[in-house]
Design an enzyme around this catalytic site. Structure first.
Site, PDB file in Angstrom:
ATOM      1  CE  LYS A 161      -0.158  -0.660   4.929  1.00 50.69           C
ATOM      2  NZ  LYS A 161      -0.958  -0.993   6.194  1.00 50.69           N
ATOM      3  CE1 TYR A 167      11.911  31.848   3.554  1.00 55.36           C
ATOM      4  CE2 TYR A 167      12.080  29.526   3.321  1.00 55.36           C
ATOM      5  CZ  TYR A 167      11.826  30.778   2.824  1.00 55.36           C
ATOM      6  OH  TYR A 167      11.412  31.052   1.479  1.00 55.36           O
TER       7      TYR A 167
END
Ligand code: PLP
Length: 402
Positions: free
Chosen positions: A62, A289
Site C-alpha cells: 500500500k 528562514y
C-alpha cells in the site's frame, strides 16, 4: 551494483525494467531515493523464515510500497527466495488494487481498509479481495458482485482492539450468521485481525488480541469452511512467528524499518542529494528562514538540493545530520521547501557536486530510516511514505558475482 530501473515520481510509464545506462537520463543529478531490491528480497526471506514453512506471505505494498514504488517492488517480490510466490499482495485502497491489475498482476490482491460506498463495483470488477467490517459492507459487495460469473472471495476483519475497522470480536455469534447469509455471489475466504502494539516490548497486549481472535474464530466455526486466518504485521511476523496462522502481512520490515526490539532488517532505502553550493561565511552570517542559525566563527556551508518539498521533515533541523565524504555533519537553520543548509566546516575538501546522504550508508557511516524518524519524533513509516514524488526512485540490484 547495477541500476535496473528507474521510476520518475510514481508514474508507471516512466518505469522500465531495462537497464538504465545512458548518463543523460541519470536520475542522480539533484536528489533521489535508492531502493536496494536485493535487500528487499532478503527481508522478505527473513519474514518467510520467521513463519511456518507452509504459511503464506502477503507483502503489504500500500501507499506505493511505503513510498518505494509499488510496481517495481511487486516485480521484485513476485518470486520469493525459494521460488514460492506470495500468497497475495496487500493494499489499502481500491485504486491501488486497480493499478496492480493494470500492471498485469492477476494473483490475489487483498484490500485492507473499509471500502468507501462508491467503490464496491470497481472492487468487484477488478476482482479485488476486500476486507469487510460490517454487515452493510457485505450487502454492498454482494450487490456489486451479483453479475460476476464466479463468487467473489472476501475476508472478514475482526476488531480485537485496533478500533478502526473490523466486526466486534465479542459479537461473532451475532454478525457471523449475517455474513454467512450472503454466500452465493460471495465466497468467505479468510478471517483476520490487526495488532496495535506488536512492536512494543511487552508482549501481553498482542497475546490478548490473539485470544480474542481465537474466541471469535471459534464462534464462527460452523458458518465458514476452513477460512485462511491471519493476524501478523511485521512485528507479529518477526517477533511472534505470525502465531502459526496461515498467512502473515509484513510491510515496514520489508522496506528496512525496524519492527520493534531485536528486529534487524537489511537497509533498503537511501536518500541522497547533491551539494549545489559551497560558501565560506563570516562570523554572524545567518542561515534559513527566521535566521535561526548564526555562524559562531568563520564557517563553510553547503546547500543541498533537497527540502521538505521532497519529503525531508522540517523537524529534522535542530539535531539532524547528513553524511558527506563518509563523515557526519549537521543540518543548520530551518529546512526550506527545496534546499537544506549544512555545515561543512570540518570537511574542507567538500565541493559542489558531492553527494550528501540523508538516509543510508556512506563509507563506514550509516544513518537508518529509524534514526531519522526518532530525530523527528515520528516513525519510519511516515518518513518513507512522505518521500516526495519529485524524487526519482533508483532501483539497485547486487551485480552477479559481487
Ligand atoms: C499496513 C498493514 C500491515 C503491515 O504493517 P507493518 O507494521 O508495516 O508490517 C499489515 N496488516 C494490515 C491490515 C495493514 O493495514
Amino acid at each position: 551494483m547495477a541500476v535496473v530501473a528507474q521510476l520518475a515520481g510514481h508514474s508507471r510509464s516512466a518505469y522500465t525494467t531495462s537497464p538504465v545506462s545512458d548518463p543523460s537520463t541519470s536520475p542522480r543529478t539533484r536528489a533521489w531515493v535508492e531502493v536496494r531490491l536485493d535487500h528487499l528480497r532478503e527481508n522478505a526471506a527473513a519474514a518467510q523464515r520467521a513463519i511456518s514453512a507452509t504459511a503464506g506471505l502477503v507483502p503489504m505494498v500500500k501507499a506505493e510500497a511505503y513510498g518505494l514504488g509499488m510496481l517495481p517492488v511487486v516485480d521484485a517480490l513476485r518470486t520469493l527466495p525459494g521460488g514460492v510466490a506470495p500468497w497475495a499482495f496487500g493494499v489499502a485502497t481500491v485504486s491501488e488494487g486497480e493499478k496492480l491489475r493494470q500492471s498485469g498482476y492477476d494473483g490475489r490482491v487483498l484490500v485492507f481498509s473499509p471500502t468507501p460506498p462508491d467503490e464496491y463495483s470497481r472492487a468487484a470488477a477488478a476482482r479485488l479481495t476486500i476486507g469487510l467490517s460490517e454487515a452493510a459492507a457485505v450487502e454492498r459487495l454482494a450487490a456489486a458482485a451479483a453479475g460476476e460469473a464466479e463468487p467473489l472471495p472476501f475476508h472478514v476483519e475482526v476488531n480485537t482492539g485496533m478500533g478502526r475497522a473490523g466486526f466486534p470480536w465479542q459479537e461473532a455469534r451475532t454478525w457471523g450468521p449475517a455474513v454467512a447469509a450472503a454466500m452465493g455471489t460471495l465466497r468467505w475466504e479468510g478471517i483476520y485481525t490487526h495488532f496495535h502494539s506488536a512492536d512494543e516490548p511487552p508482549k501481553e497486549p498482542t497475546e490478548e488480541q490473539v485470544e480474542r481472535f481465537r474466541a471469535a474464530v471459534a464462534d464462527l466455526r460452523e458458518l465458514v469452511h476452513s477460512p485462511v486466518l491471519h493476524v501478523a504485521n511485521s512485528a507479529g511476523t518477526l517477533r511472534f512467528g505470525g502465531f502459526g496462522y496461515d498467512l502473515a502481512r509484513p510491510g515496514i520490515y520489508l522496506y528496512g524499518g525496524r519492527a520493534g526490539p531485536d528486529t534487524h532488517p537489511r537497509p533498503v532505502v537511501s536518500l541522497r542529494a547533491r551539494i549545489v553550493l559551497v560558501q565560506d561565511v563570516e562570523p554572524g552570517a545567518t542561515a534559513g528562514y527566521g535566521a535561526t542559525y548564526r555562524a559562531a566563527g568563520p564557517e563553510r556551508w553547503g546547500t543541498l538540493a533537497i527540502g521538505y518539498g521532497d519529503g525531508v521533515p522540517r523537524a529534522l533541523a535542530g539535531g539532524g545530520r547528513v553524511l558527506v565524504r563518509g563523515r557526519s555533519v549537521p543540518i543548520i537553520g530551518r529546512i526550506s521547501m527545496d534546499m537544506t543548509t549544512i555545515d561543512l566546516s570540518d570537511i574542507p575538501a567538500a565541493a559542489v557536486g558531492d553527494i550528501a546522504t540523508l538516509i543510508g550508508e556512506n563509507g563506514t557511516a550509516r544513518i537508518d530510516v529509524d534514526d531519522v524518524a526518532e530525530q523527528c519524533g515520528t516513525i519510519s513509516y511516515e518518513i518513507l511514505t512522505r518521500l516526495g514524488s519529485r524524487l526519482p526512485r533508483v532501483y539497485l540490484e547486487r551485480e552477479q558475482g559481487s
